[in-house]
Design a protein around this motif. Structure first.
Motif, PDB file in Angstrom:
ATOM      1  N   GLN A   1       0.838  -1.203   0.000  1.00  0.00           N
ATOM      2  CA  GLN A   1       0.000   0.000   0.000  1.00  0.00           C
ATOM      3  C   GLN A   1       0.867   1.244   0.000  1.00  0.00           C
TER       4      GLN A   1
ATOM      5  N   ARG B   1       0.184   5.114   0.798  1.00  0.00           N
ATOM      6  CA  ARG B   1      -0.826   5.998   1.380  1.00  0.00           C
ATOM      7  C   ARG B   1      -0.326   7.442   1.340  1.00  0.00           C
TER       8      ARG B   1
ATOM      9  N   ASP C   1      -4.252  -1.089   7.187  1.00  0.00           N
ATOM     10  CA  ASP C   1      -3.973   0.281   6.785  1.00  0.00           C
ATOM     11  C   ASP C   1      -2.831   0.817   7.638  1.00  0.00           C
TER      12      ASP C   1
ATOM     13  N   PHE D   1      -1.091   4.782   8.805  1.00  0.00           N
ATOM     14  CA  PHE D   1      -1.273   6.234   8.700  1.00  0.00           C
ATOM     15  C   PHE D   1      -0.557   6.924   9.848  1.00  0.00           C
TER      16      PHE D   1
ATOM     17  N   GLU E   1      -6.443   8.049  12.102  1.00  0.00           N
ATOM     18  CA  GLU E   1      -5.597   8.949  11.327  1.00  0.00           C
ATOM     19  C   GLU E   1      -5.753  10.376  11.812  1.00  0.00           C
TER      20      GLU E   1
ATOM     21  N   ASP F   1      -7.812   9.050   1.850  1.00  0.00           N
ATOM     22  CA  ASP F   1      -7.941   7.628   1.555  1.00  0.00           C
ATOM     23  C   ASP F   1      -7.679   7.383   0.077  1.00  0.00           C
TER      24      ASP F   1
END
Length: 256
Positions: free
Chosen positions: A175, A177, A229, A231, A240, A256
């Motif tokens: 991922q 981000r 996820d 963050f 987050e 997102d």
């Protein structure tokens, strides 16, 4: 000429030494990302999800986590990536890994669990990238040996209808981000891995997925991939940071 070269080298050394650094904590949390969506932990330290399924332990192999400095990204495509390239050594990418996330007992209760601290350059960062996957048994750190020897990136231990199960997967989760936050010298910054198990064992029609059945594997792995996820979470509340959260002139938050 030699005097000039010596002076230039000294200036470069002083410039490098002048780079300020700060500590960033890496944490993880097992909990729903949806406000008000409760998860139940039984008195026997089992996380009760749904339809007779409980989870006692979750292990993840994190190959790498990377923080990228704002304005210092390369334009190479994934096909051009090379583990030995100069870009891998860039001072604008702060990396750590591989390491293990191992959650059981009270760590399944949604509390924040500190994983490790890393030292990074101060400045603005605009991307968090992580890679969850299996590692080579020959080079795996001790904590990851068991997963590496099974060719696994993830292992879930639990019970279904009172019977024990172990779900072993070589799932790869990568991922990137987009974020926007500032690392300030002496400040206490933090990045959180959030793992939301609330939808692991449920298909798109709301029916139970049995982790023992091969027919459920694809959907279960898809659910797992969506549940992870990472963050910026400097207040360590498991969520987050807000876009308008100001930290000594820096910004934190992301999209997102």
């Amino acid at each position: 000429m030699r005097r000039f070269i010596g002076l230039f080298a000294s200036l470069m050394w002083l410039s490098a030494c002048g780079n300020s650094t700060s500590s960033v904590g890496l944490s993880t949390r097992m909990g729903s990302s949806v406000t008000g969506s409760a998860l139940t932990r039984t008195s026997s330290q089992r996380l009760e999800l749904s339809n007779g399924i409980t989870v006692e332990r979750v292990r993840l192999s994190v190959r790498e986590l990377e923080l990228k400095r704002e304005g210092h990204h390369d334009d190479r495509s994934d096909d051009d990536s090379d583990a030995g390239s100069d870009d891998d050594k860039s001072e604008f990418k702060q990396r750590t890994g591989p390491f293990l996330i191992d959650l059981s007992g009270t760590a399944l209760d949604g509390q924040m669990v500190r994983l490790r601290d890393i030292t990074v350059d101060v400045g603005a960062y605009d991307e968090i990238e992580f890679d969850i996957g299996k590692v080579d048994p020959a080079t795996a750190p001790t904590a990851l040996k068991e997963l590496a020897e099974q060719g696994a990136s993830l292992i879930i231990d639990g019970h279904i209808d009172g019977e024990p199960f172990q779900f072993v997967s070589s799932l790869r989760v990568e991922q990137e981000r987009e974020v926007s936050f500032e690392i300030v010298e002496g400040d206490d910054s933090n990045v959180t891995f959030n793992i939301d198990p609330s939808g692991w064992f449920t298909d798109k029609d709301g029916k139970r997925l049995d982790p023992r059945e091969s027919s459920a594997r694809s959907q279960l792995e898809n659910n797992l991939q969506k549940s992870i996820d990472a963050f910026d979470d400097h207040d360590r509340n498991g969520g987050e940071d807000d876009d308008d959260h100001d930290r000594n002139g820096g910004r934190s938050g992301g999209e997102d």
